[in-house]
Design a protein around this motif. Sequence first.
Motif, PDB file in Angstrom:
ATOM      1  N   ILE A 110      -0.008  15.078  19.215  1.00  0.00           N
ATOM      2  CA  ILE A 110      -1.061  16.047  18.889  1.00  0.00           C
ATOM      3  C   ILE A 110      -0.447  17.403  18.567  1.00  0.00           C
ATOM      4  O   ILE A 110      -0.881  18.099  17.643  1.00  0.00           O
ATOM      5  CB  ILE A 110      -2.053  16.183  20.048  1.00  0.00           C
ATOM      6  CG1 ILE A 110      -2.761  14.850  20.301  1.00  0.00           C
ATOM      7  CG2 ILE A 110      -3.062  17.283  19.768  1.00  0.00           C
ATOM      8  CD1 ILE A 110      -3.606  14.366  19.143  1.00  0.00           C
ATOM      9  N   GLU A 111       0.578  17.781  19.295  1.00  0.00           N
ATOM     10  CA  GLU A 111       1.200  19.085  19.088  1.00  0.00           C
ATOM     11  C   GLU A 111       1.800  19.195  17.686  1.00  0.00           C
ATOM     12  O   GLU A 111       1.824  20.276  17.095  1.00  0.00           O
ATOM     13  CB  GLU A 111       2.283  19.329  20.147  1.00  0.00           C
ATOM     14  CG  GLU A 111       2.995  20.664  20.037  1.00  0.00           C
ATOM     15  CD  GLU A 111       2.090  21.872  20.223  1.00  0.00           C
ATOM     16  OE1 GLU A 111       2.541  22.991  19.915  1.00  0.00           O
ATOM     17  OE2 GLU A 111       0.939  21.703  20.673  1.00  0.00           O
ATOM     18  N   PHE A 131      -8.989  12.605  17.446  1.00  0.00           N
ATOM     19  CA  PHE A 131      -8.843  13.826  18.238  1.00  0.00           C
ATOM     20  C   PHE A 131      -9.502  14.975  17.483  1.00  0.00           C
ATOM     21  O   PHE A 131      -9.879  14.833  16.316  1.00  0.00           O
ATOM     22  CB  PHE A 131      -7.374  14.131  18.544  1.00  0.00           C
ATOM     23  CG  PHE A 131      -6.499  14.303  17.334  1.00  0.00           C
ATOM     24  CD1 PHE A 131      -6.260  15.557  16.789  1.00  0.00           C
ATOM     25  CD2 PHE A 131      -5.890  13.199  16.730  1.00  0.00           C
ATOM     26  CE1 PHE A 131      -5.443  15.716  15.675  1.00  0.00           C
ATOM     27  CE2 PHE A 131      -5.073  13.346  15.625  1.00  0.00           C
ATOM     28  CZ  PHE A 131      -4.848  14.609  15.083  1.00  0.00           C
ATOM     29  N   ARG A 179      -1.147  20.098  15.609  1.00  0.00           N
ATOM     30  CA  ARG A 179      -1.628  21.428  15.978  1.00  0.00           C
ATOM     31  C   ARG A 179      -0.680  22.512  15.485  1.00  0.00           C
ATOM     32  O   ARG A 179      -1.098  23.526  14.920  1.00  0.00           O
ATOM     33  CB  ARG A 179      -1.781  21.513  17.503  1.00  0.00           C
ATOM     34  CG  ARG A 179      -2.562  22.743  17.986  1.00  0.00           C
ATOM     35  CD  ARG A 179      -2.142  23.170  19.379  1.00  0.00           C
ATOM     36  NE  ARG A 179      -0.760  23.640  19.393  1.00  0.00           N
ATOM     37  CZ  ARG A 179      -0.381  24.846  18.971  1.00  0.00           C
ATOM     38  NH1 ARG A 179      -1.252  25.704  18.477  1.00  0.00           N
ATOM     39  NH2 ARG A 179       0.897  25.199  19.027  1.00  0.00           N
ATOM     40  N   CYS A 211      -6.391  22.107  20.774  1.00  0.00           N
ATOM     41  CA  CYS A 211      -6.884  20.733  20.779  1.00  0.00           C
ATOM     42  C   CYS A 211      -7.937  20.664  21.872  1.00  0.00           C
ATOM     43  O   CYS A 211      -7.645  20.901  23.052  1.00  0.00           O
ATOM     44  CB  CYS A 211      -5.766  19.740  21.052  1.00  0.00           C
ATOM     45  SG  CYS A 211      -6.357  18.018  21.073  1.00  0.00           S
ATOM     46  N   PRO A 216      -0.985  19.770  24.892  1.00  0.00           N
ATOM     47  CA  PRO A 216      -1.212  18.495  24.186  1.00  0.00           C
ATOM     48  C   PRO A 216       0.032  17.618  24.210  1.00  0.00           C
ATOM     49  O   PRO A 216       1.148  18.078  24.471  1.00  0.00           O
ATOM     50  CB  PRO A 216      -1.530  18.949  22.753  1.00  0.00           C
ATOM     51  CG  PRO A 216      -1.800  20.413  22.824  1.00  0.00           C
ATOM     52  CD  PRO A 216      -1.028  20.928  23.987  1.00  0.00           C
ATOM     53  N   LYS A 238      -6.382  15.413  23.590  1.00  0.00           N
ATOM     54  CA  LYS A 238      -5.066  16.067  23.637  1.00  0.00           C
ATOM     55  C   LYS A 238      -3.966  15.164  24.191  1.00  0.00           C
ATOM     56  O   LYS A 238      -2.776  15.449  24.012  1.00  0.00           O
ATOM     57  CB  LYS A 238      -5.145  17.364  24.445  1.00  0.00           C
ATOM     58  CG  LYS A 238      -5.240  17.198  25.944  1.00  0.00           C
ATOM     59  CD  LYS A 238      -5.274  18.555  26.617  1.00  0.00           C
ATOM     60  CE  LYS A 238      -5.274  18.438  28.135  1.00  0.00           C
ATOM     61  NZ  LYS A 238      -3.973  17.950  28.646  1.00  0.00           N
ATOM     62  N   ASP A 239      -4.357  14.082  24.849  1.00  0.00           N
ATOM     63  CA  ASP A 239      -3.348  13.186  25.427  1.00  0.00           C
ATOM     64  C   ASP A 239      -3.039  11.981  24.544  1.00  0.00           C
ATOM     65  O   ASP A 239      -2.293  11.081  24.962  1.00  0.00           O
ATOM     66  CB  ASP A 239      -3.825  12.699  26.800  1.00  0.00           C
ATOM     67  CG  ASP A 239      -3.948  13.850  27.800  1.00  0.00           C
ATOM     68  OD1 ASP A 239      -3.102  14.766  27.742  1.00  0.00           O
ATOM     69  OD2 ASP A 239      -4.886  13.834  28.620  1.00  0.00           O
TER      70      ASP A 239
END
Length: 319
Positions: free
Chosen positions: A121-122, A162, A125, A149, A117, A153-154
């Motif tokens: 997003i990370e 997301f 997550r 994810c 990701p 994810k991008d």
Amino acid sequence: MAEEETELSEEQKKEIAKWFLLNAPAGEIQYVAKDLKTVLNDDDVYNEAASEAFPVYNKSHMICLEMPGRFGEVLVTSYGELQDNEYLDPKTAQVAIVDHVKQVCTEVRPATDEELPSPYIEEYRCALEAEMLKYVGEAYPKGFCSVYCINGKDVEGSGSDFELVVVISAARLSPQNFCNGSWRSIWNIECKDDIQLLELKGKLQVGAHYFEEGNVQLDAKHECRDSTIFQSPDDSAIAIANIIRQHETEYLASLEETNACMCDAGSSEETTSYSDLISLAKHFAIQPDKRDNKRTRDREMTNSTRSPITGLFVFIMQF
């Protein structure tokens, strides 16, 4: 005049073998496979059935495999599947190459940037994963979890939606004591930035199998929904973990309540068997085993550890 028996085709035998493999209780597919190979007496049919059934079984049961090189464990799930036999472990950013039939991880490689990701997003997550690891460590001592994810994810920043998914898998396997149990839960979290909302959908499944002097199984499923406010990564993670904890605790309590009601209704063999399975699911498959039953622990592996459905397969293959 009795009708002549028609021999099954190789395709029919393969489909029957696949059915037994796919319906093996948690942790017992290797016992079933061993018996099927003997009964079929045809390596080509067996290998084809096993190559098709094992990947489906492993992903549906979300088995956990140890990665070589001291990277830890990886969950085999459809959410982490990159391509044939390759599964992402988000915690370590490693990709595990899996031999499905042997149920082992043979190799590990670093994940590419495209497989991971975005930093935005990370952050969400990773925060959720940290909270879930705390919860799973307390609730499921034999359990593992991963957070993936699966949509968006991008995404590089706020303003876009997301979706994350939390996967929890716990198993307590003791075939030498004629009992196995498992817990599986999948939580989809839709992160809707435009309305500042997190929507959760949970699917819980608990199974138990007791096969000493019989063959009794429990396969209970439950679905639930909830929501909370979309906040910062840390605050969102805490809120999500609290919701998951609440629903899973309530579901386990409902299983115990069902058990109590059945016990009050009577003392038939069916009620007793169900009560035993509920206890197994709650205390053996999920919670730490606080009992020390020397009689069962001292048993050696005997012919009874052969899969209890083998006899049925032999019966079907005779037609």
